[in-house]
Scaffold this motif. Structure first.
Motif, PDB file in Angstrom:
ATOM      1  N   LEU A 194       0.836  -1.196   0.000  1.00  0.00           N
ATOM      2  CA  LEU A 194       0.000   0.000   0.000  1.00  0.00           C
ATOM      3  C   LEU A 194       0.873   1.249   0.000  1.00  0.00           C
ATOM      4  N   TRP A 227      -3.848   2.644 -10.861  1.00  0.00           N
ATOM      5  CA  TRP A 227      -3.646   2.034  -9.542  1.00  0.00           C
ATOM      6  C   TRP A 227      -3.720   3.057  -8.417  1.00  0.00           C
ATOM      7  N   TYR A 238      -3.556   7.353  -2.559  1.00  0.00           N
ATOM      8  CA  TYR A 238      -3.304   6.003  -2.052  1.00  0.00           C
ATOM      9  C   TYR A 238      -3.612   4.994  -3.149  1.00  0.00           C
ATOM     10  N   GLY A 239      -3.019   3.828  -3.015  1.00  0.00           N
ATOM     11  CA  GLY A 239      -3.234   2.753  -3.968  1.00  0.00           C
ATOM     12  C   GLY A 239      -2.154   1.699  -3.841  1.00  0.00           C
ATOM     13  N   THR A 240      -2.362   0.611  -4.545  1.00  0.00           N
ATOM     14  CA  THR A 240      -1.414  -0.507  -4.540  1.00  0.00           C
ATOM     15  C   THR A 240      -0.979  -0.776  -5.970  1.00  0.00           C
ATOM     16  N   GLU A 259      -7.994 -10.236   4.370  1.00  0.00           N
ATOM     17  CA  GLU A 259      -8.777  -8.998   4.218  1.00  0.00           C
ATOM     18  C   GLU A 259      -9.833  -8.938   5.311  1.00  0.00           C
ATOM     19  N   ASN A 295      -3.581  -3.343   0.830  1.00  0.00           N
ATOM     20  CA  ASN A 295      -4.561  -2.464   0.183  1.00  0.00           C
ATOM     21  C   ASN A 295      -5.572  -2.000   1.218  1.00  0.00           C
ATOM     22  N   THR A 345      -9.495  -0.234   0.912  1.00  0.00           N
ATOM     23  CA  THR A 345     -10.561   0.097  -0.039  1.00  0.00           C
ATOM     24  C   THR A 345     -11.814   0.501   0.717  1.00  0.00           C
ATOM     25  N   LYS A 394      -6.544  -4.861   3.811  1.00  0.00           N
ATOM     26  CA  LYS A 394      -5.908  -6.115   3.416  1.00  0.00           C
ATOM     27  C   LYS A 394      -4.453  -6.073   3.838  1.00  0.00           C
TER      28      LYS A 394
END
Length: 371
Positions: free
Chosen positions: A28, A72, A87-89, A133, A170, A172, A195
């Motif tokens: 992440l 992403w 943010y993102g993976t 998760e 991650n 979400t 996650k």
């Protein structure tokens, strides 16, 4: 001298070094846009008598020369008085250099400031074949992205996983998973999926998530007997029935190869075309679509003709009901108007004396009264 100082100040504000950061694949990435940092960029224009305004700011982010962000990467900012988050993976196909343009808009005087963020996406640093998760029901995405909150959540998951070698994979929002928008009232939250991954196997408690008994208990909606999660902060408690394990350590069997045939289609027999559809009588449809509307139009025309022609009062009948005095006034209007024009345009000494329009009727009424 003042002009040179103003130009130098503007150039110092616009020309800055790029912010460079790293983002490994499979982990992440979170970058927080602090309002107080950008507030200092507007300070020379906002400082009045030693006081700095706490102006609302809105962040707009996009990839350089593109209208939106990379696939992403996501951006969120709840309010103009809150910080923004990128943010993102990244995935293996996202490796490379990403230049993000950050535009800061001051909502008080609508001044703008631009900054560039360079994200170098590199290969994976840690192998995390075991991933899990969890769903946090009482959280929102902006409240989970700060590093302090992530540390609290990771500490609770470490006690559950029985290992400290955890990394966020991650985060979400439940809205991105098809969740419903909560009511704008206190106590309603959108929910967040977090996650995490590790190179250590799952604990025996976490392995209960894959048992058939756990799935039956979650489907029935009753009490969950295998919930062994603990949370130091009540708003960080996870929903045990919405937790999922991903064991990537086991090799995924390849898909079976397609069976190669001879390349010749099997004989299906002679082609038999379908028979023609049966004959259909369209006369009822013709009556409904043509005859009936025409009949209705004809009836309406007859009714309208009767009203317009046969129900008229007539001139003689109208005159018989009208008083004689009113009829006399009606017939003498034109003559009286011509007389008035003639009197107004000519010499008064040569003009005829006005006639009394009511004199004949008055004489007739007087004669009837005497008789």
């Amino acid at each position: 001298m003042l002009i040179v100082f103003a130009v130098f100040t503007a150039g110092f504000l616009l020309v800055r070094a790029d912010i460079i950061t790293e983002a490994p694949v499979g982990q992440l990435f979170v970058y927080e846009l602090h309002r107080e940092v950008f507030q200092r960029e507007f300070e020379p224009f906002h400082k009045v008598f030693g006081q700095v305004y706490n102006d609302p700011m809105v962040f707009k982010c996009n990839k350089e020369r593109f209208p939106d962000l990379p696939r992403w990467l996501r951006f969120t900012q709840r309010d103009a008085y809150d910080n923004g988050f990128l943010y993102g993976t990244p995935l293996p196909r996202d490796q490379g250099r990403n230049i993000i343009e950050i535009f800061v808009i001051n909502k008080r005087n609508y001044e703008t400031f631009k900054e560039r963020l360079v994200i170098n996406v590199g290969p994976a640093v840690k192998q995390m074949p075991y991933q899990a998760e969890f769903f946090i029901e009482l959280r929102e995405i902006e409240k989970v992205l700060p590093a302090a909150v992530q540390a609290e959540i990771k500490l609770d998951i470490q006690n559950l996983w029985r290992t400290s070698r955890l990394e966020f994979v991650n985060i979400t929002s439940a809205l991105d998973r098809g969740g419903r928008v909560p009511l704008p009232l206190p106590g309603y939250f959108e929910g967040v999926y977090v996650k995490l991954g590790s190179d250590q196997p799952f604990s025996p408690c976490m392995l209960r998530l894959e048992t058939a008994e756990h799935q039956r208990e979650c489907a029935s909606g009753g009490k969950i007997s295998g919930d062994c999660s603990r949370c130091t902060n009540p708003i960080n408690c996870i929903t045990w029935c919405k937790s999922t394990l991903f064991d990537l350590s086991k090799p995924v069997p390849p898909a079976p190869l397609p069976t190669v045939g001879s390349g010749v289609l099997a004989w299906g027999g002679e082609f038999s075309p379908p028979e023609s559809p049966p004959d259909r009588d369209f006369f009822p449809d013709y009556i409904v679509t043509v005859i009936v509307p025409l009949a209705l139009v004809l009836i309406l025309c007859l009714i309208l003709s009767y009203i317009m022609c046969c129900r008229r009062e007539g001139v003689l009948k109208r005159n018989a009901k009208t008083p004689d005095l009113q009829l006399y006034h009606h017939h003498t209007i034109q003559g009286d108007a011509s007389e008035l024009r003639r009197m107004a345009g000519g010499d008064r000494r040569t003009a005829d004396r006005p006639r009394q329009c009511l004199q004949p009727l008055l004489m007739a009424e007087q004669a009837m009264a005497e008789s």
